[in-house]
Design a protein around this motif. Structure first.
Motif, short mmCIF file in Angstrom:
data_model
loop_
_atom_site.label_atom_id
_atom_site.label_comp_id
_atom_site.label_asym_id
_atom_site.label_seq_id
_atom_site.Cartn_x
_atom_site.Cartn_y
_atom_site.Cartn_z
N LEU A 1 0.98 -1.14 -0.04
CA LEU A 1 -0.19 -0.18 -0.49
C LEU A 1 0.82 1.62 -0.58
O LEU A 1 0.50 2.01 -1.43
CB LEU A 1 -0.64 0.49 1.28
CG LEU A 1 -1.63 1.17 1.41
CD1 LEU A 1 -3.10 1.18 0.67
CD2 LEU A 1 -2.49 1.33 2.43
N GLY A 2 1.89 1.30 0.88
CA GLY A 2 2.50 2.25 1.34
C GLY A 2 3.19 3.07 -0.13
O GLY A 2 2.95 4.09 -0.87
N CYS B 1 -8.65 2.01 -3.80
CA CYS B 1 -8.07 1.44 -3.04
C CYS B 1 -9.55 1.42 -2.11
O CYS B 1 -9.86 0.50 -1.09
CB CYS B 1 -7.36 2.85 -1.89
SG CYS B 1 -6.22 2.28 -2.74
N ILE C 1 -9.28 -1.76 1.59
CA ILE C 1 -8.43 -1.12 2.04
C ILE C 1 -9.44 -0.68 3.11
O ILE C 1 -9.63 0.50 3.21
CB ILE C 1 -7.17 -0.21 1.90
CG1 ILE C 1 -6.85 -0.89 0.22
CG2 ILE C 1 -6.66 0.88 2.57
CD1 ILE C 1 -6.46 -2.35 0.69
N ALA D 1 -8.46 3.32 8.32
CA ALA D 1 -7.36 4.33 9.16
C ALA D 1 -5.66 3.68 8.65
O ALA D 1 -5.25 4.67 8.88
CB ALA D 1 -6.63 3.38 10.64
N LYS D 2 -5.86 2.18 7.59
CA LYS D 2 -4.36 2.11 7.33
C LYS D 2 -4.20 3.45 6.05
O LYS D 2 -2.75 3.87 5.73
CB LYS D 2 -4.52 0.92 6.62
CG LYS D 2 -3.33 0.12 6.11
CD LYS D 2 -3.47 -1.20 5.73
CE LYS D 2 -1.80 -1.60 5.42
NZ LYS D 2 -2.28 -3.12 5.10
N PHE D 3 -5.45 3.68 5.34
CA PHE D 3 -5.19 4.16 3.55
C PHE D 3 -4.50 5.85 4.62
O PHE D 3 -3.91 6.18 3.60
CB PHE D 3 -6.18 4.67 3.02
CG PHE D 3 -6.59 5.23 1.88
CD1 PHE D 3 -5.96 4.74 0.63
CD2 PHE D 3 -6.74 7.28 1.81
CE1 PHE D 3 -6.42 5.58 -0.58
CE2 PHE D 3 -7.12 7.11 1.63
CZ PHE D 3 -6.49 7.12 -0.35
N ILE E 1 -2.99 6.62 6.97
CA ILE E 1 -1.68 7.07 7.14
C ILE E 1 -0.79 6.97 5.71
O ILE E 1 0.00 7.82 6.18
CB ILE E 1 -0.97 5.42 8.03
CG1 ILE E 1 -1.78 5.86 9.77
CG2 ILE E 1 0.61 5.16 8.35
CD1 ILE E 1 -1.33 3.62 10.70
N TRP E 2 -0.88 6.18 5.26
CA TRP E 2 0.10 6.40 3.57
C TRP E 2 -0.58 7.36 2.75
O TRP E 2 0.61 7.94 1.92
CB TRP E 2 -0.11 5.38 2.87
CG TRP E 2 1.17 4.32 3.25
CD1 TRP E 2 0.52 2.87 4.08
CD2 TRP E 2 2.72 4.15 3.59
NE1 TRP E 2 1.95 2.75 5.11
CE2 TRP E 2 2.93 2.96 4.74
CE3 TRP E 2 3.20 5.38 3.19
CZ2 TRP E 2 4.11 2.75 4.27
CZ3 TRP E 2 4.19 4.91 3.73
CH2 TRP E 2 5.04 3.50 4.82
#
Length: 211
Positions: free
Chosen positions: A116-117, A137, A142, A145-147, A149-150
């Motif tokens: 993802l990053g 995404c 995805i 929360a994870k999305f 960050i990146w």
């Protein structure tokens, strides 16, 4: 009014125009045609020491470096939200040129290949992809929360990186920046379109083999 011309956006619409374009390009499908990379570069020059002689205005560099990533990040969050909420219906239409199950599958493979990053960071620098990657995404599940960050990291790298490149050019080429501005913007546009061209060629070759 020409909102596809970065020079016009910077000189006529100023900060409001720049931030609006960044938000729309990363958050809404109509942003597919907007000039994100070249706009950020010219905005950086417009915040440098040569800004007044080149554009007749000077943007505040500190505010530009804070607000540009903010609006790009917010736009991407909106794209992710729209994809997660409404995307499946759009991508299930077989006759859609923008949305298709094939694009969902390619995105899943891309995310699996790069993670993802890296995928989000690379997508920021590719026109069209940086608009579509956000709802995609959301569609492929995805987590927000994870999305986030990146999205934050990639948004800062993309916006502030290109702004600072333009700002540095403007500072170092005082009195002669006009001579270099258009060629550099042209190179930026060409380089950003190369990945898109490669993707079209690959897709064309795949279809050719299947027929």
């Amino acid at each position: 009014m020409n909102i596809l011309d970065p020079h016009y956006i910077v000189t006529t619409l100023g900060m409001v125009g720049i931030l609006t374009i960044l938000f729309v390009e990363t958050g809404l499908l109509i942003g597919l045609v907007f000039p994100g990379d070249s706009l950020l570069f010219i905005a950086g020059v417009a915040a440098s020491a040569t800004a007044m002689e080149t554009f007749g205005i000077q943007l505040p560099i500190s505010i530009l470096l804070l607000t540009a990533p903010l609006f790009a990040i917010l736009g991407s969050h909106l794209g992710h939200l729209l994809g997660a909420t409404y995307g499946r219906k759009l991508f299930s239409r077989p006759d859609s040129r923008i949305f298709s199950q094939a694009k969902v599958q390619r995105t899943e493979k891309w995310l699996s290949k790069y993670g993802l990053g890296k995928a989000l960071i690379l997508a920021r620098f590719i026109p069209v992809v940086r608009t579509l990657i956000n709802p995609l995404c959301g569609i492929v599940g995805i987590p927000a929360a994870k999305f986030a960050i990146w999205n934050l990291i990639s948004g800062i790298i993309w916006t502030d990186g290109i702004i600072l490149a333009g700002f540095t050019l403007g500072e170092k080429l005082s009195g002669s920046v006009d001579k270099y501005l258009l060629p550099i913007v042209g190179v930026i546009i060409i380089l950003s379109l190369i990945p898109v061209a490669i993707e079209f060629i690959k897709e064309w070759q795949t279809r050719k083999h299947l027929t």
